[in-house]
Design a protein around this motif. Structure first.
Motif, PDB file in Angstrom:
ATOM      1  N   MET A 140       0.841  -1.199   0.000  1.00 14.15           N
ATOM      2  CA  MET A 140       0.000   0.000   0.000  1.00 14.15           C
ATOM      3  C   MET A 140       0.870   1.240   0.000  1.00 14.15           C
ATOM      4  N   ILE A 141       0.291   2.309  -0.505  1.00 16.40           N
ATOM      5  CA  ILE A 141       0.950   3.605  -0.443  1.00 16.40           C
ATOM      6  C   ILE A 141       0.128   4.485   0.482  1.00 16.40           C
ATOM      7  N   LEU A 142       0.840   5.197   1.373  1.00 12.46           N
ATOM      8  CA  LEU A 142       0.232   6.316   2.089  1.00 12.46           C
ATOM      9  C   LEU A 142       1.051   7.532   1.692  1.00 12.46           C
ATOM     10  N   SER A 143       0.401   8.566   1.187  1.00 18.73           N
ATOM     11  CA  SER A 143       1.191   9.736   0.808  1.00 18.73           C
ATOM     12  C   SER A 143       1.135  10.769   1.933  1.00 18.73           C
ATOM     13  N   VAL A 144       2.211  11.524   2.049  1.00 19.25           N
ATOM     14  CA  VAL A 144       2.342  12.468   3.162  1.00 19.25           C
ATOM     15  C   VAL A 144       1.145  13.425   3.275  1.00 19.25           C
ATOM     16  N   PRO A 145       0.631  13.996   2.169  1.00 16.56           N
ATOM     17  CA  PRO A 145      -0.490  14.928   2.329  1.00 16.56           C
ATOM     18  C   PRO A 145      -1.755  14.316   2.926  1.00 16.56           C
ATOM     19  N   GLU A 146      -1.865  12.971   2.923  1.00 15.62           N
ATOM     20  CA  GLU A 146      -3.061  12.336   3.503  1.00 15.62           C
ATOM     21  C   GLU A 146      -3.073  12.400   5.028  1.00 15.62           C
ATOM     22  N   GLY A 147      -1.888  12.541   5.631  1.00 15.20           N
ATOM     23  CA  GLY A 147      -1.830  12.638   7.091  1.00 15.20           C
ATOM     24  C   GLY A 147      -1.420  11.342   7.764  1.00 15.20           C
ATOM     25  N   ASP A 148      -0.818  11.494   8.966  1.00 18.17           N
ATOM     26  CA  ASP A 148      -0.273  10.314   9.665  1.00 18.17           C
ATOM     27  C   ASP A 148      -1.317   9.569  10.490  1.00 18.17           C
ATOM     28  N   ASP A 149      -2.558  10.058  10.483  1.00 17.36           N
ATOM     29  CA  ASP A 149      -3.595   9.393  11.298  1.00 17.36           C
ATOM     30  C   ASP A 149      -4.346   8.302  10.526  1.00 17.36           C
ATOM     31  N   LYS A 150      -4.012   8.098   9.278  1.00 17.88           N
ATOM     32  CA  LYS A 150      -4.811   7.163   8.459  1.00 17.88           C
ATOM     33  C   LYS A 150      -4.751   5.726   8.983  1.00 17.88           C
ATOM     34  N   VAL A 151      -3.656   5.389   9.635  1.00 14.42           N
ATOM     35  CA  VAL A 151      -3.545   4.032  10.189  1.00 14.42           C
ATOM     36  C   VAL A 151      -4.588   3.805  11.296  1.00 14.42           C
ATOM     37  N   LEU A 152      -4.959   4.885  11.982  1.00 15.20           N
ATOM     38  CA  LEU A 152      -5.985   4.761  13.037  1.00 15.20           C
ATOM     39  C   LEU A 152      -7.372   4.588  12.413  1.00 15.20           C
ATOM     40  N   LYS A 153      -7.554   5.170  11.227  1.00 17.73           N
ATOM     41  CA  LYS A 153      -8.880   5.159  10.596  1.00 17.73           C
ATOM     42  C   LYS A 153      -9.115   3.948   9.695  1.00 17.73           C
ATOM     43  N   TYR A 154      -8.028   3.433   9.121  1.00 16.14           N
ATOM     44  CA  TYR A 154      -8.147   2.309   8.168  1.00 16.14           C
ATOM     45  C   TYR A 154      -7.194   1.184   8.577  1.00 16.14           C
ATOM     46  N   PRO A 155      -7.344   0.675   9.815  1.00 19.14           N
ATOM     47  CA  PRO A 155      -6.339  -0.272  10.328  1.00 19.14           C
ATOM     48  C   PRO A 155      -6.227  -1.560   9.518  1.00 19.14           C
ATOM     49  N   GLU A 183       5.072   5.431  11.923  1.00 14.35           N
ATOM     50  CA  GLU A 183       5.765   4.139  11.886  1.00 14.35           C
ATOM     51  C   GLU A 183       5.446   3.329  13.141  1.00 14.35           C
ATOM     52  N   ALA A 184       5.403   3.983  14.296  1.00 20.21           N
ATOM     53  CA  ALA A 184       5.102   3.265  15.548  1.00 20.21           C
ATOM     54  C   ALA A 184       3.684   2.686  15.500  1.00 20.21           C
ATOM     55  N   ARG A 185       2.743   3.470  14.988  1.00 19.84           N
ATOM     56  CA  ARG A 185       1.352   2.982  14.891  1.00 19.84           C
ATOM     57  C   ARG A 185       1.258   1.791  13.943  1.00 19.84           C
ATOM     58  N   VAL A 186       1.955   1.894  12.813  1.00 22.68           N
ATOM     59  CA  VAL A 186       1.894   0.800  11.833  1.00 22.68           C
ATOM     60  C   VAL A 186       2.521  -0.459  12.412  1.00 22.68           C
ATOM     61  N   ARG A 187       3.692  -0.288  13.046  1.00 26.82           N
ATOM     62  CA  ARG A 187       4.393  -1.473  13.574  1.00 26.82           C
ATOM     63  C   ARG A 187       3.626  -2.132  14.706  1.00 26.82           C
ATOM     64  N   SER A 188       2.844  -1.366  15.464  1.00 25.34           N
ATOM     65  CA  SER A 188       2.077  -1.996  16.550  1.00 25.34           C
ATOM     66  C   SER A 188       0.976  -2.891  15.966  1.00 25.34           C
ATOM     67  N   LEU A 189       0.519  -2.556  14.760  1.00 29.02           N
ATOM     68  CA  LEU A 189      -0.502  -3.384  14.093  1.00 29.02           C
ATOM     69  C   LEU A 189       0.110  -4.519  13.305  1.00 29.02           C
ATOM     70  N   ASN A 190       1.265  -4.224  12.701  1.00 29.89           N
ATOM     71  CA  ASN A 190       1.849  -5.133  11.707  1.00 29.89           C
ATOM     72  C   ASN A 190       3.384  -5.081  11.834  1.00 29.89           C
ATOM     73  N   PRO A 191       3.915  -5.808  12.821  1.00 38.95           N
ATOM     74  CA  PRO A 191       5.352  -5.679  13.140  1.00 38.95           C
ATOM     75  C   PRO A 191       6.284  -6.048  11.988  1.00 38.95           C
ATOM     76  N   ASP A 192       5.857  -6.909  11.079  1.00 40.30           N
ATOM     77  CA  ASP A 192       6.770  -7.390  10.028  1.00 40.30           C
ATOM     78  C   ASP A 192       6.717  -6.584   8.739  1.00 40.30           C
TER      79      ASP A 192
END
Ligand SMILES: Nc1nc2c(ncn2[C@@H]2O[C@H](COP(=O)(O)OP(=O)(O)OP(=O)(O)O)[C@@H](O)[C@H]2O)c(=O)[nH]1
Ligand SMILES: [Mg+2]
Length: 226
Positions: A140-155, A183-192
């Motif tokens: 997946m791609i997350l682009s910077v202008p979308e914001g760093d909170d997207k992992v909380l909204k689309y886990p 990165e911390a939010r993503v790794r807590s969901l998906n460490p690998d």
């Protein structure tokens, strides 16, 4: 009173999809073909990343691209301009690709002449996460202008992917995007998960992304004879 019959539509759709996805995966495996399912929001840079990847790797491997869009064939025209074969899947409204659509796409690919297939999924961080397309890897791609909170909204999307490309990194300095927090939010969901930071405009991080993809294509390739 009539008995109530409950039909779990989503479960049955996903079960049918899963069966077909497994058939696709088995067929591609027997041919030594790698397939990537690339997902992201509209405009995050899916087509740009595909084009930059093709420019760096098309002399090494034979690619085919399956482009999913609700309407238009703009993206497949961009791929074709790079001299790479493209199939446009026009969903006419459906907000994700499913295995039957990908099967229809693959039926139009000269599989004997292909090492790797890249699927550009419909721009959407929700439904595509649910559908196995028979791919080897999901990115997946997350682009910077979308914001760093997207992992909380689309886990779910961040949980199912093998690779995350943080694109438009050239916007980092003029944004409030918190890379460490993301990165911390993503790794807590998906460490690998493998994380890449790229700019399709400046070229930053694209070599690292291509190295990962190269390894994955090689892993799927049939062992060399002799
Ligand atoms: N500054 C900057 N712009 C980028 C970057 N990557 C892509 N873009 C621009 O972002 C816009 C959208 O890029 P696309 O590659 O079309 O995005 P997409 O995800 O394929 O979009 P859809 O297919 O419409 O969902 C284009 O104007 C690109 O030139 C990047 O790394 N940095
Ligand atoms: Mg696109």
């Amino acid at each position: 009173m009539d008995e109530i019959r409950l039909i779990n539509i989503k479960e049955s759709i996903l079960a049918d999809n899963q069966g077909l996805a497994e058939l696709i995966r088995t067929d591609l495996h027997s041919r030594g073909i790698f397939m990537l399912n690339l997902m992201a929001s509209p405009g995050a840079g899916k087509t740009s990343l595909i084009i930059e990847t093709l420019r760096r790797m098309k002399d090494e491997y034979s690619f085919s691209v399956i482009e999913g869009d609700i309407e238009s064939q703009v993206d497949s025209e961009k791929v074709a301009k790079e001299g790479v074969s493209a199939v446009q899947l026009r969903t006419g409204g459906a907000c994700h690709l499913d295995a039957s659509m990908v099967k229809a796409g693959l039926d139009n690919v000269e599989l004997d002449a292909v090492d790797a297939v890249i699927i550009e999924n419909i721009g959407n961080l929700v439904c595509p996460a649910d559908f196995d397309l028979g791919e080897n890897r999901k990115a997946m791609i997350l682009s910077v202008p979308e914001g760093d909170d997207k992992v909380l909204k689309y886990p779910l999307m961040f949980s199912v992917c093998h690779a995350l490309v943080i694109n438009k990194i050239d916007y980092l300095e003029i944004s409030n995007f918190n890379l460490e927090a993301l990165e911390a939010r993503v790794r807590s969901l998906n460490p690998d998960i493998c994380i890449f930071k790229t700019s399709c405009t400046t070229g930053e991080g694209l070599d690292e992304w291509c190295s990962w993809l190269r390894k994955e294509i090689e892993r799927a390739a049939p062992p060399a004879v002799g």
